[in-house]
Design an enzyme around this catalytic site. Structure first.
Site: not given
Length: 434
Positions: A332, A351
């Site tokens: 992201h 992440c």
């Protein structure tokens, strides 16, 4: 994975990239065979130099440095030939070890062009043994542009800030013994033999220790992105999956692990944290509740859903890249662009944050009807949540590779940040301030 406390970082900043031209004639000692030498028309404006560059590089390389190759922009970490070339690199490092390795470099002051320091003699010798400095440029104590260029090359090969300054992190990496670097290559050869088969024509690689993302097409790295990956105590996992969806202006639903580890302590300290950061709370019946209704000195909060509204301050930024995974992680954007600027980019809860992620998204959506560049920009600017399924999923590999030699024949190393190589603690500790 984005964690709650990422929102307390400093203002975003953009790094400038290295500009210059470095010729290349022969592989130096750290190379792996003249047959792999690349033409001299490659510039050092590549992801390795770009990942670490923090300022403009205006000086030209002297003639002596032109026998030394810079890492090539388009050479991917993983390709069908990576394992074979890395095996040749092991032979090169076996020979370095057999000759006694390289000398330890003493701590030196902040060196600038033209300065003298007794430690420069050992610095020149060290860089020559590893192939970063031409052997004809050893033997004096002047920090000239030969040495500065060699330091930059060393930094590029080790994923460090390519500023030509022998700071603590660069010095620590230089003083890792040759035997350790050779053994690091041997540890990674097994990984590479497994990872570099059946890759296909188009795929994405996240090399976790390098904190870098590569978009690879027909064995060429067409894009490279600096990344931020998992902290040592919250490591990013190895993954083999396929990218299937792009989310524009996503909500962020806080994982239970972060609620427990981060959010509860934060709310005990700052009761208005959720309100200030646009994070809403929903009970099991999807009814919104106020923070004051939760007992923050208990485990009560883990029974609620916490969702951050889309926007410029959202922990996921404006874009999220989704793929099936048992670990619940994704790639992201981030509002905290400053996180891409350091050597130590292990700051998430698992992440992967991607610098300039919009460029990667455009590459991923190539071939998905209706998602040309202008449509991507419109979707981002709209502020509306839009989910796009890729017409053809793109293979994705999150890997743990700390030593390799790519198709340019240049040996590279990264810190064993999760201590998986079994060769000792990382050179750059998690407490390093850069």
């Amino acid at each position: 994975m984005s964690e709650i406390d990422e929102k307390r970082g400093v203002s975003p900043g953009r790094r400038s990239f290295l500009r210059g031209l470095a010729g290349a004639a022969t592989l130096a000692a750290a190379g792996v065979g003249a047959g792999r030498a690349q033409a001299a028309d490659d510039t050092p404006l590549d992801a390795l130099m770009g990942d670490g560059e923090r300022g403009e590089f205006g000086q030209s390389f002297d003639q002596a440095s032109r026998t030394i190759h810079m890492p090539k922009a388009t050479a991917p970490t993983l390709s069908p030939e990576t394992a074979e070339i890395t095996q040749q690199a092991i032979q090169t490092y076996d020979a370095i070890v057999a000759r006694g390795g390289w000398p330890q470099v003493p701590r030196v002051g902040e060196l600038h062009l033209g300065m003298r320091d007794p430690g420069v003699v050992d610095l020149r010798s060290r860089l020559s043994v590893s192939g970063d400095l031409d052997p004809s440029a050893v033997g004096n104590d002047i920090y000239d542009s030969y040495v500065e260029a060699a330091v930059r090359r060393f930094q590029a090969r080790h994923g460090l800030t390519t500023d030509g300054m022998v700071r603590a992190t660069t010095l620590a990496a230089m003083n890792v013994p040759a035997t350790t670097r050779r053994d690091q290559l041997k540890v990674n050869i097994g990984r590479l033999k497994t990872l570099s088969t059946n890759l296909g024509p188009r795929y994405v690689v996240v090399n976790i220790p390098a904190a870098r993302v590569e978009a690879i097409e027909n064995d060429v790295a067409v894009q490279r992105h600096t990344a931020v990956v998992g902290k040592p105590d919250r490591p990013s996992p190895d993954i083999n999956s396929k990218i299937v969806q792009i989310n524009f202006n996503p909500f962020w639903t806080v994982p239970v692990s972060i609620i427990r580890k981060d959010l509860i302590p934060l709310m005990q300290d700052k009761p208005d944290y959720l309100t200030q950061n646009h994070i809403r709370i929903y009970d099991p019946k999807h009814k919104e509740v106020e923070p004051a209704q939760i007992n923050w000195y208990s485990e009560d909060a883990v029974h609620y859903t916490f969702r951050e509204d889309p926007g410029d301050t959202n922990s996921l930024g404006r874009l999220r890249i989704n793929f099936p995974s048992q670990y619940g992680v994704y790639m992201h954007d981030t509002p905290l662009k400053n996180l891409f600027g350091g050597d130590f980019r292990y700051d998430s809860s698992g992440c992967c944050r991607v610098q300039n992620v919009r460029e990667l998204v455009e590459w991923l959506l190539d071939g998905t009807k209706g998602w040309a560049s202008d449509h991507i920009d419109q979707a981002i600017k709209s502020g509306d949540q839009v989910n796009v399924t890729l017409t053809k999923p793109v293979p994705l590999h999150w890997v743990y590779v700390t030593a390799w030699s790519a198709s340019d024949g240049i040996v590279q190393f990264r810190e064993d940040i999760y201590s998986r190589d079994g060769l000792g603690r990382p050179t750059i500790p998690a407490t390093t301030k850069l």
